[in-house]
Write an enzyme that holds these catalytic residues in place. Structure first.
Site, PDB file in Angstrom:
ATOM      1  N   GLY A 168       0.829  -1.210   0.000  1.00  0.00           N
ATOM      2  CA  GLY A 168       0.000   0.000   0.000  1.00  0.00           C
ATOM      3  C   GLY A 168       0.857   1.250   0.000  1.00  0.00           C
ATOM      4  O   GLY A 168       0.446   2.300   0.513  1.00  0.00           O
ATOM      5  N   GLY A 200      -0.519   4.669  -1.152  1.00  0.00           N
ATOM      6  CA  GLY A 200      -1.682   5.225  -0.456  1.00  0.00           C
ATOM      7  C   GLY A 200      -1.341   6.437   0.395  1.00  0.00           C
ATOM      8  O   GLY A 200      -0.219   6.949   0.357  1.00  0.00           O
ATOM      9  N   GLN A 201      -2.333   6.875   1.181  1.00  0.00           N
ATOM     10  CA  GLN A 201      -2.162   8.112   1.960  1.00  0.00           C
ATOM     11  C   GLN A 201      -0.999   8.010   2.949  1.00  0.00           C
ATOM     12  O   GLN A 201      -0.177   8.913   3.049  1.00  0.00           O
ATOM     13  CB  GLN A 201      -3.465   8.444   2.724  1.00  0.00           C
ATOM     14  CG  GLN A 201      -3.430   9.822   3.383  1.00  0.00           C
ATOM     15  CD  GLN A 201      -4.521  10.020   4.435  1.00  0.00           C
ATOM     16  OE1 GLN A 201      -5.144   9.062   4.887  1.00  0.00           O
ATOM     17  NE2 GLN A 201      -4.745  11.261   4.831  1.00  0.00           N
ATOM     18  N   ASN A 251      -0.049  -7.420  -5.574  1.00  0.00           N
ATOM     19  CA  ASN A 251      -1.367  -7.609  -4.975  1.00  0.00           C
ATOM     20  C   ASN A 251      -1.155  -8.451  -3.718  1.00  0.00           C
ATOM     21  O   ASN A 251      -0.711  -9.592  -3.805  1.00  0.00           O
ATOM     22  CB  ASN A 251      -2.269  -8.334  -5.981  1.00  0.00           C
ATOM     23  CG  ASN A 251      -3.657  -8.592  -5.432  1.00  0.00           C
ATOM     24  OD1 ASN A 251      -3.904  -8.459  -4.234  1.00  0.00           O
ATOM     25  ND2 ASN A 251      -4.571  -8.968  -6.311  1.00  0.00           N
ATOM     26  N   TYR A 294     -15.324  -2.279   7.643  1.00  0.00           N
ATOM     27  CA  TYR A 294     -13.984  -1.764   7.925  1.00  0.00           C
ATOM     28  C   TYR A 294     -13.607  -2.070   9.380  1.00  0.00           C
ATOM     29  O   TYR A 294     -12.516  -2.576   9.666  1.00  0.00           O
ATOM     30  CB  TYR A 294     -13.982  -0.253   7.670  1.00  0.00           C
ATOM     31  CG  TYR A 294     -12.678   0.452   7.910  1.00  0.00           C
ATOM     32  CD1 TYR A 294     -11.615   0.325   7.028  1.00  0.00           C
ATOM     33  CD2 TYR A 294     -12.507   1.270   9.027  1.00  0.00           C
ATOM     34  CE1 TYR A 294     -10.421   0.994   7.240  1.00  0.00           C
ATOM     35  CE2 TYR A 294     -11.319   1.943   9.244  1.00  0.00           C
ATOM     36  CZ  TYR A 294     -10.285   1.803   8.346  1.00  0.00           C
ATOM     37  OH  TYR A 294      -9.103   2.474   8.570  1.00  0.00           O
ATOM     38  N   LYS A 343     -10.904  -4.538  11.088  1.00  0.00           N
ATOM     39  CA  LYS A 343      -9.847  -3.993  11.961  1.00  0.00           C
ATOM     40  C   LYS A 343      -9.762  -4.780  13.265  1.00  0.00           C
ATOM     41  O   LYS A 343      -8.669  -5.093  13.743  1.00  0.00           O
ATOM     42  CB  LYS A 343     -10.094  -2.502  12.251  1.00  0.00           C
ATOM     43  CG  LYS A 343      -9.747  -1.574  11.097  1.00  0.00           C
ATOM     44  CD  LYS A 343      -8.278  -1.648  10.710  1.00  0.00           C
ATOM     45  CE  LYS A 343      -7.907  -0.664   9.615  1.00  0.00           C
ATOM     46  NZ  LYS A 343      -6.620  -0.985   8.956  1.00  0.00           N
TER      47      LYS A 343
HETATM   48  N1  SER Z   1      -9.577   7.409   8.265  1.00  0.00           N
HETATM   49  C1  SER Z   1     -10.211   6.124   8.245  1.00  0.00           C
HETATM   50  C2  SER Z   1     -11.520   6.184   7.552  1.00  0.00           C
HETATM   51  O1  SER Z   1     -12.148   7.208   7.633  1.00  0.00           O
HETATM   52  C3  SER Z   1     -10.435   5.614   9.625  1.00  0.00           C
HETATM   53  O2  SER Z   1      -9.313   4.941  10.060  1.00  0.00           O
HETATM   54  O3  SER Z   1     -11.912   5.221   6.977  1.00  0.00           O
END
Ligand code: SER
Length: 343
Positions: free
Chosen positions: A35, A38-39, A80, A169, A173
């Site tokens: 990743g 990514g951010q 991937n 999500y 987690k």
């Molecule tokens: N920044 C993330 C989200 O908004 C939360 O960990 O999905």
């Protein structure tokens, strides 16, 4: 063809040169970042390259194309994470001992494609943990405020408390935290993680999270002097500026293992704020900035199920975690750097 490299390791393809020391005198690590485009990854990669040596940090991306910095400052590969054969080949080829596993779907997109989110966020993690077990790698895996749910105490959420999230999500987690702990207790794999608040950064956009407004608002302020916010003005959530988030990832991985009583994953906190507070903070720099609100029901429901502030005393006590940026200093830095970036 077989080769023997400087460490006497046999590689059956390319010889990967090893940087034997880095300029900070730190023990050399061979790091893989999934990743990486990514951010978090796009800023963690340069930070780790600076610390451990460019050639020792392998950036792996999948969907997003890497930017010039990521490609030009060290090795970059397309990977991937659900392809465990490719993952294993990479770990062997580059003699990896540490994996920062960041590849994941964020909360709002995960809610649109929950099955895919489970596959990427959990099966991807399981693949990483298995390769880590087979090749004895340490693993950093970020958890999130999303690992909590509507029945969690929302104010100063304790390190150990109820975790019954109602988003895919969050489900992934919590499962991810437990999986990482399982690999540590069952197999002795050195897994570590933090629960990130919403992350604010100018380098790379987050893409599909509930806390994305706290990034978008700065773009709106600088580009158009107005912003339409998808969360209600008083929605309070924990936030953190990216330099603190990057430092946390590095510091927890360098912490003495005996001090880590929780491992997966530590609450970390920096600032707890609402859209109207971030707006007011930006307005001190851009007085004619305006905001209005068009609440997105999906993301508002998700935000309302998350804590408004985390108690990070375990991280503070066990590995001396301290944030450096509060709302005011983050706003000033973010505006200055984003203005420079946007020209
Ligand atoms: N920044 C993330 C989200 O908004 C939360 O960990 O999905």
């Amino acid at each position: 063809m077989l080769f023997i490299n400087l460490y006497g390791i046999i590689l059956n393809s390319t010889i990967v040169p090893l940087d034997l020391q880095n300029h900070q005198g730190l023990p050399v690590k061979r790091i893989l970042i999934t990743g990486a485009t990514g951010q978090i990854g796009s800023e963690l990669t340069p930070a780790l390259r600076k610390r451990y040596g460019d050639g020792n940090v392998i950036a792996a991306g999948h969907k997003r194309a890497p930017d010039e910095t990521l490609r030009s400052t060290g090795p970059y590969i397309a990977l991937n994470v659900r392809d465990s054969a490719a993952l294993e080949k990479t770990v062997q080829q580059y003699n990896i001992d540490t994996i920062y596993h960041l590849a994941a779907l964020l909360s709002a997109v995960a809610e649109e494609q929950p099955q895919l989110a489970w596959d990427v966020n959990i099966n991807g993690l399981l693949a990483v943990l298995e390769i880590a077990r087979l090749h004895n790698c340490s693993v950093f895996h970020p958890s999130s405020i999303g690992a909590f749910g509507p029945t969690t105490p929302r104010h100063k959420t304790p390190q150990e408390t109820l975790q019954r999230p109602n988003t895919m999500y969050g489900v992934a987690k919590v499962a991810g935290e437990l999986l990482c702990d399982y690999y540590f207790t069952r197999y002795g794999i050195d897994t570590r993680g933090v629960r990130y608040p919403g992350l604010i950064s100018y380098e790379t956009l987050p893409g599909g999270g509930t806390t994305d407004y706290a990034v978008d608002i700065f773009y709106g302020a600088l580009r158009e002097k107005r912003y339409c916010c998808f969360l209600a003005p008083t929605t309070r959530l924990d936030m953190m500026y990216m330099p603190d988030a990057i430092r946390a990832a590095i510091e927890i991985m360098e912490a003495a293992p005996a001090n880590l009583l929780h491992r997966n994953a530590y609450n970390i906190a920096a600032m707890s704020c609402t859209p109207e507070e971030i707006y007011a903070s930006i307005k001190t720099h851009i007085p004619d900035f305006t905001i209005h609100y068009e609440v997105d029901p999906l993301r508002q429901t998700i935000a309302d199920s998350w804590p408004e502030s985390l108690d990070d005393s375990a991280a503070r006590n066990q590995w001396q975690w301290r944030p450096e940026y509060d709302l005011e200093s983050m706003t000033a830095d973010m505006l200055a750097r984003l203005a420079e970036k946007l020209g």
